[in-house]
Design a protein around this motif. Structure first.
Motif, PDB file in Angstrom:
ATOM      1  N   SER A 146       0.613   9.473  -1.067  1.00  0.00           N
ATOM      2  CA  SER A 146       0.290   8.669  -2.248  1.00  0.00           C
ATOM      3  C   SER A 146      -1.203   8.694  -2.533  1.00  0.00           C
ATOM      4  O   SER A 146      -1.635   8.866  -3.675  1.00  0.00           O
ATOM      5  N   HIS A 151       2.948  11.880  -5.197  1.00  0.00           N
ATOM      6  CA  HIS A 151       3.826  10.708  -5.152  1.00  0.00           C
ATOM      7  C   HIS A 151       5.292  11.064  -4.922  1.00  0.00           C
ATOM      8  O   HIS A 151       6.033  10.286  -4.311  1.00  0.00           O
ATOM      9  N   ALA A 154       5.677  11.378  -1.372  1.00  0.00           N
ATOM     10  CA  ALA A 154       5.575  10.038  -0.784  1.00  0.00           C
ATOM     11  C   ALA A 154       6.914   9.310  -0.879  1.00  0.00           C
ATOM     12  O   ALA A 154       7.335   8.632   0.066  1.00  0.00           O
ATOM     13  N   HIS A 177       5.239   1.464  -3.850  1.00  0.00           N
ATOM     14  CA  HIS A 177       3.943   1.953  -4.339  1.00  0.00           C
ATOM     15  C   HIS A 177       4.072   3.337  -4.973  1.00  0.00           C
ATOM     16  O   HIS A 177       3.528   3.600  -6.056  1.00  0.00           O
ATOM     17  N   ALA A 178       4.795   4.227  -4.311  1.00  0.00           N
ATOM     18  CA  ALA A 178       4.959   5.592  -4.837  1.00  0.00           C
ATOM     19  C   ALA A 178       5.728   5.560  -6.161  1.00  0.00           C
ATOM     20  O   ALA A 178       5.375   6.275  -7.118  1.00  0.00           O
ATOM     21  N   CYS A 181       3.501   4.353  -8.982  1.00  0.00           N
ATOM     22  CA  CYS A 181       2.581   5.409  -9.416  1.00  0.00           C
ATOM     23  C   CYS A 181       3.285   6.448 -10.281  1.00  0.00           C
ATOM     24  O   CYS A 181       2.647   7.091 -11.120  1.00  0.00           O
TER      25      CYS A 181
END
Length: 317
Positions: A146, A151, A154, A177-178, A181
């Motif tokens: 990431s 991503h 990730a 989080h990935a 994004c």
């Protein structure tokens, strides 16, 4: 530097081989003269006399061809024999493998702190190769991916970490989080919510969840505004079309002294129109009139048409 004894023996053997090839016909008579010149040149170059049968450097009764054949046979036996096995690396015990994996993980963490994400990915990969059942190693590599902008990778590592340990809250945090994004906000919300079920007091994950929900709501509002704009545009287009008299037709409500609205609502007229429209020729004629306002206006101003309409309506002639 003068030739060594070995070199002289080899050169004399070559000369003997060439001369024998001339004598047994291997070399054609056309080439023989050139080969004889070559033999003399070799002898002079190495300091031997090809014409001296009992030279100290002669290898007779052996000859170069027989020696070379022995070499080829030996080489063939060596190549067809069993190959020596490469020495196997010493097998590590499970404890040693895990210790090495932990060492690579620690080095990867250090490189992450130094923001050397490419090297940290490499080190976490080495740890995974030694211990592929560690959710932490996959989770850490997901974080490194990431940070490096990769991503999609990730997401794959975070899902692998969750597969190995479904109760590891940080795996869902890495996944959320990935996905965030990648602008997959609804999926990110689901990941963060699952992580918070496992770690309800994680303030960082709660903040990330709120940000993801805000993105989902913003996208929903944007879609709603776009839909409203489309409806407004469609309404404006419909109003414009109606104001133009259905494609630019004039207002015919009182042409020929008749109330066109009454004619159009008369059941007898509607029945007659439906029957007429079943005829392809009449349907084509009606379509032509509707697309030609001048022709329609002329027809409605025709006294005979007005009279026929009045009779149908049972009104004035």
């Amino acid at each position: 530097m003068p030739a060594s004894d070995t070199q002289k023996k080899l050169s004399l053997a070559i000369c003997d081989f060439l001369r024998t090839s001339i004598e047994n016909g291997t070399i054609s008579s056309d080439d023989a003269e050139g080969i004889e010149v070559a033999i003399q040149c070799i002898g002079e170059a190495f300091g031997v006399n090809p014409d001296e049968g009992n030279s100290a450097y002669s290898i007779k009764p052996q000859n170069l061809a027989s020696i070379f054949e022995v070499f080829l046979n030996t080489q063939k036996k060596v190549s067809s024999g069993p190959k020596p096995q490469a020495s196997a690396e010493p097998r590590l015990s499970d404890e040693e493998r895990k210790a090495q994996a932990e060492s690579f993980k620690a080095q990867g963490n250090k490189k992450m702190a130094e923001k050397d994400y490419a090297e940290s990915i490499s080190l976490y990969t080495k740890a995974i190769e030694l211990d592929s059942r560690s959710a932490v190693y996959y989770g850490n590599r997901a974080a490194a991916y990431s940070q490096d902008g990769q991503h999609e990778l990730a997401v794959a590592d975070a899902k692998k970490a969750i597969e190995i340990d479904p109760n590891w809250a940080k795996g869902y945090s890495r996944l959320g989080h990935a996905l965030f994004c990648l602008e997959q906000y609804e999926e990110a919300v689901a990941a963060y919510e699952k992580g918070l079920e496992l770690d309800p007091n994680n303030a960082s994950m709660q903040t990330s969840l709120n940000a993801s929900k805000a993105k989902v709501n913003a996208n929903a509002d944007a879609r709603g505004q776009a839909a409203n704009r489309d409806l407004d545009n469609a309404g404006s287009s419909a109003s414009s079309s109606a104001g133009a008299g259905a494609g630019g037709l004039p207002d015919l409500s009182a042409l020929g002294g008749m109330d066109l609205g009454s004619i159009m609502s008369n059941p007898m007229f509607m029945s007659m129109a439906q029957n007429l429209m079943k005829d392809p020729k009449m349907a084509a004629m009606a379509q032509n009139l509707m697309s030609n306002p001048d022709a329609l206006k002329e027809m409605m101003n025709n006294p005979e048409v007005a009279s026929a309409a009045a009779k149908m309506m049972g009104g004035r002639k």
